[in-house]
Each structure stands twice: as C-alpha cells, then as structure tokens.
Design a protein around this motif. Structure first.
Motif, short mmCIF file in Angstrom:
data_model
loop_
_atom_site.label_atom_id
_atom_site.label_comp_id
_atom_site.label_asym_id
_atom_site.label_seq_id
_atom_site.Cartn_x
_atom_site.Cartn_y
_atom_site.Cartn_z
N VAL A 486 0.83 -1.21 0.00
CA VAL A 486 0.00 0.00 0.00
C VAL A 486 0.86 1.26 0.00
CG1 VAL A 486 -1.83 -1.23 1.24
CG2 VAL A 486 -0.25 0.20 2.53
N THR A 487 2.08 1.17 0.54
CA THR A 487 2.95 2.35 0.60
C THR A 487 3.60 2.64 -0.75
OG1 THR A 487 4.92 1.09 1.29
CG2 THR A 487 3.43 1.85 3.03
N GLY A 488 3.54 1.67 -1.68
CA GLY A 488 4.08 1.90 -3.01
C GLY A 488 3.06 2.41 -4.00
N LYS A 489 1.80 2.39 -3.60
CA LYS A 489 0.73 2.80 -4.51
C LYS A 489 0.87 4.25 -4.94
CE LYS A 489 -3.62 2.01 -6.14
NZ LYS A 489 -4.00 0.92 -7.05
N MET A 490 1.29 5.11 -4.00
CA MET A 490 1.33 6.55 -4.27
C MET A 490 2.40 6.95 -5.27
SD MET A 490 2.94 8.01 -0.71
CE MET A 490 2.05 6.91 0.38
N ILE A 491 3.38 6.08 -5.54
CA ILE A 491 4.43 6.43 -6.51
C ILE A 491 4.39 5.52 -7.72
CG2 ILE A 491 6.00 7.47 -4.84
CD1 ILE A 491 7.59 4.79 -4.96
N SER A 492 3.43 4.61 -7.79
CA SER A 492 3.31 3.76 -8.97
C SER A 492 3.05 4.63 -10.19
CB SER A 492 2.17 2.78 -8.78
OG SER A 492 1.81 2.19 -10.01
N PRO A 493 3.77 4.41 -11.29
CA PRO A 493 3.52 5.21 -12.50
C PRO A 493 2.06 5.19 -12.93
CG PRO A 493 5.56 3.98 -12.75
CD PRO A 493 4.93 3.51 -11.46
#
Length: 543
Positions: A486-493
């Motif tokens: 969930v913490t990677g969702k905000m920077i996913s292209p």
C-alpha cells in the motif's frame, strides 16, 4: 513457441536483479530527476524493459512484444475506461454549474481546506477504494478537490497519500483474498494480520495529510478532527478485518470516519479557517449558505450519489457474478500457457495464463458510465451536450491514453519475463532479515503493477516459501506483502498517471512523483520495522 523463465540469467542473482532493476531505475530517474512528462518517461522505461527482457533474460522477441501489447490493452481497458468515465461525470457537473452547489454544500459542513481534505481525500476516497479500487478513488476524489479550489498538485498528492490506508482491503477485499489464495493460507488469518498492521498507519495518515498541506502548528488546530477520522477508521479496520473478513473493512471504516467527522463538525469548529496561501477567501461563507434548498443540493450531488450506489452495487458478489456471465475471455494467441514459471516463485513448474478479459458489463468503468447517463437525465444534459462533454473529456486525456498503456506494458513485460521475480528472489535471500525486507517486496510489486492485488499474485507464494525456510510464520510475510504494497501505490507510475489526468497536471508527473516519493519511503520503512518486530519480538500479534 514455449519458454521457461530464468530468474538468474547472469549466474549471480545480485547481478541479475540489478539488470532487472534497470527499467525501474530509468523511470525513477526520468520522473524524479529530469521531471520528464509521464508519457515520455513511460515509453522510454518500457523500451528499456523490453530490451532487458530480450537481451538480458533471453525472452523470445515474439513473446516479449505480445506481452507488452497485452499490458497496453489492459491499460486501455479497464484502467483508462475507469478514468475517463469518472472524470466525465465530474466534468458534467462542472459544465452544468452544479459543482458550484456541491462546493457550497460542503462549505456548510466546513470551508476549511484541512477538514475538506479529511472528508474527501481520506474518508470518501477510502469508501471508493473499498467499493471499486483500480484507480477510481484517486480519479474521483482528486477531481473533486480541484473543483473545490485545491491546488492541483496538493489535490493529487494528498489523495495518493490518503489512499495508503484502504488499499489492502480495496475492491471488496480482493488483494487480501488473492494473497491468501496464492500462498494457500487461511484468508481470515491473513485478513487479521493485515488488520494488525495497517491500523497503525491509518490512525496517523489524517494528521500526516494536514501537516503536509498546512504545517505542524496548523495541524494542531484541527487535531480533534484528525484523531476522530484516524481512530474511527483504524478501529473499524482492525475490528472488521479480524472478526468479519477482508471484504468490508474499507466500507465500514470510511463510513465511520465520515459519520464521526460530520458529527464532530456539528459541535466543534477550528479557531481559524485555513486556505492555501495564494487562495482568495470565497465570497460566501458557511454561515451564509443556509439558503441552499435541499432539492438543489440533492440534484447537484446526484451524480456522485449515483456513482457511489452503482460502484457498491457492481461490487456485490451476486451482482458481479451475474454481470461476469457477459465477460468475453480472450486467450491471447502465442502467449497463453506459452511461458512457464518455476521454483522458487511457484512450487512446481506452472504455465502462465494470458487471458484478456473483456468484462464490458462488470467493469467499474461501466458502472460509472451508466451513472453518467442517469446523471445526465437528472441534470438536464441533452444528448448533444452529453457527447460534447464526453468529447472534451477524451481530448483532456489524450496524453494519459499514451502513458497508462506504457506503464501497464512495463508491468506485464517485467512479470512475464521473470524480471520482477528476479528482484523478489534477491530480496528473499536476506535470511534472518527477511521479515525486514518482506514488505519491500510488496512495495516493489505495487510500484511495478499499480495494484496490490497484482503484487500479491506475483509475490505471495514466494513470501510464504521463504518465510518457512527462515522459520517465520508465513501469515506474517504474506500480510506484509499487502501492507508494504500500500505504501508503493502513491508512486506507482499507473497511479501517478491517473492522478495527473484527474487534476489537469498531465506533463507534470515528475512533480507529483517528487511530492509523494519521500512519504512512500518513510511509510514503507515503518511497515518494514513493524514486520521485523512482529516476527521476533511481537510474535503474539500473529493470529
């Protein structure tokens, strides 16, 4: 033509992982350092990924091109279909002038930007995540904040960060259900474990959002609202995930936060109204807006009410099952069952399915499209104006129509070539420290695919196998894959592309990436440390 993945083509897993990371390094560099427009960064990173797959991982050229094409198609449908229908509904309310009524009605609750962010980005966005997921929450809530007068960069960034709290239980719990199924674990145990990790983030996210937009001192002025939103959300998230299941935590938690904030704001107000420094104070205030008729407010809100009802309806299992009977499943020629995954990613050699589902009726975008037709009738939008607004919306989204297929093509080529698995196996080789790096696998998976569901499908078996090898309960590491993801969702292209499309920031993807990346890293580290502690010192927390 058949081909078996090789996760260590260089003869050294560290070197193979480094080669596999090249497309990620390229897109990080282009977005964060060079601030290249998203469609350009996505296209270049995709080209690098295809070359690495063919040259470095020895993937046959034909398979590489078909895989990339399948990913690009998925980017158009259902992802772009969700985005264009969500923004179309918003644009319709703007064109008819009804969004002005929506703005005024929200101001009757509060015209403080800090509290509006909590209501729209955190609480309402979480509700949409629980009901639909797959880009709809950010597209809708970010567009609403821009309409309310938010700085577009803050609107997009706040909605992406706020979306951290609900992602693991999004789309009626599909990420957790998928992770448990892939790892062959009890879904209730995985649900409960995720519910013993994410509430610690959920309770602080509201404060985090307000500090980010207004500073610490200003955040303390609305601390009661932040605590009500965070505690109500986290409390219901913990309870429902542990005692009900993975399907309802987001729905119940977001409703608790919305109701809690609404009740609080009836009896409490901040000492001052906060707006962005370069923003003019509105001519009307909350006190002067009481003359808005209930009928006018209901008419203005009807598109978003309909949108919510349709999304929830489409998410109900009995309804989804009926709608899915109209799904066309296309077994992609030359790719379906042509690539074989091997250990340690899967227990036994397993051919990979390549089925492109044209779920034209059960797709969330279709629910939004039907809502747009009904909304047009309620708002008095004739056929000519309806298609005129739709055409303008499509023109507005021409660059995302390039960017989103590129980043989905990147996700697919990295998955089907074995590049993602190579990165995962490298991280899994950390032995005693594996629980520390376990959430990083989820973070990486969501960054690559834009989906916690896809990241769980990709890595959860590896998480379970590695946990057993190092003597850790696999329930913890499988849950950590989702919680870290969930913490990677905000920077996913993919997420960045959706957010920029919704807020008119197309071409400024690098600015938005820089806005969110530090928060993504800090939150990921928090989940990593939490998982490590739960593995060795707080193991009583594992169900």
């Amino acid at each position: 033509m058949t081909w078996t993945q090789n996760y260590d083509p260089m003869g050294s897993i560290a070197v193979s992982a480094l080669i596999a990371a090249l497309p990620i390094i390229v897109i990080f560099y282009l977005l964060a350092v060079r601030r290249v427009p998203g469609q350009v960064a996505g296209a270049i990173a995709l080209a690098v990924a295809v070359l690495v797959a063919i040259i470095g991982f020895k993937m046959p050229v034909g398979l590489a091109l078909i895989t990339t094409g399948m990913g690009a198609l998925y980017g158009i449908f259902p992802i772009f279909w969700i985005i264009i229908t969500a923004i179309f509904i918003y644009n319709m309310t703007v064109e008819t002038g009804d969004f002005e009524v929506i703005k005024d009605s929200i101001a009757t609750i509060t015209d403080d930007r800090r509290l509006q962010a909590l209501l729209v980005a955190f609480a309402f966005g979480a509700f949409l995540e629980g009901a639909a997921g797959f880009g709809a929450p950010v597209a809708i809530s970010a567009g609403m904040l821009v309409g309310l007068g938010f700085n577009p960069l803050y609107a997009a960034g706040l909605c992406l960060i706020a979306n951290t709290a609900p992602v693991a239980f999004g789309a009626i719990g599909i990420p957790v259900i998928t992770g448990a199924a892939v790892a062959n674990l009890d879904v209730m145990k995985v649900s409960a474990m995720v519910g013993r990790q994410l509430p610690f983030l959920s309770v602080i996210i509201p404060i985090w959002l307000v500090v980010l937009m207004a500073g610490w001192k200003s955040a303390m002025e609305v601390l009661p609202a932040c605590l009500v939103a965070g505690i109500a959300f986290a409390g219901l998230q913990w309870f429902s995930s542990n005692y009900i299941g993975p399907e309802l935590p987001d729905i119940l938690s977001s409703l608790a936060a919305i109701v809690g904030l609404t009740i609080l704001l009836k009896v409490w107000k901040p000492v001052s109204i906060w707006r962005f420094p370069d923003e003019r104070a509105p001519a009307a205030t909350a006190g002067s807006l009481q003359d808005i008729s209930a009928g006018k407010v209901m008419k203005a809100w009807s598109p978003f009410i309909l949108l919510t009802v349709m999304v929830v309806l489409w998410g109900l299992k009995p309804v989804a099952a009926v709608l899915d009977t109209f799904t066309y499943k296309w077994h992609v020629p030359g790719l379906d069952m042509a690539i074989t995954q091997i250990a340690p990613l899967v227990p036994t050699p397993t051919p990979m399915a390549a089925i492109f589902k044209v779920n034209w009726l059960s797709a969330a975008g279709t629910a939004l499209f039907i809502a747009s037709i009904i909304s047009a009738a309620i708002l008095g939008v004739g056929a000519g104006k309806y298609f005129s607004i739709l055409g303008k919306t499509f023109s507005q989204l021409t660059k995302p129509l390039i960017n989103i297929p590129c980043v989905l093509g990147l996700a697919y080529i990295m998955n089907y070539s074995g590049m993602s698995a190579s990165l995962g196996i490298f991280l899994a080789g950390s032995g005693h420290f594996f629980p520390l790096f376990s959430p990083l696998l989820g973070w990486l998976g969501v960054f690559l695919t834009g989906s916690d569901t896809s990241a769980n499908a990709l890595f959860c078996n590896l998480q379970a196998v590695t946990a057993q090898q190092v003597g850790i309960d696999p329930v913890l590491t499988v849950a950590a894959n989702s919680s870290g993801g969930v913490t990677g969702k905000m920077i996913s292209p993919q997420s960045i592309a959706v957010a920029t499309a919704a807020t008119g920031l197309v071409g400024k993807e690098g600015d938005l990436f820089n806005f969110t990346v530090i928060h993504s890293i800090i939150l990921a580290i928090a989940v990593m440390l939490m998982t490590y502690a739960q593995a060795y010192w707080l193991s009583w927390m594992i169900p």
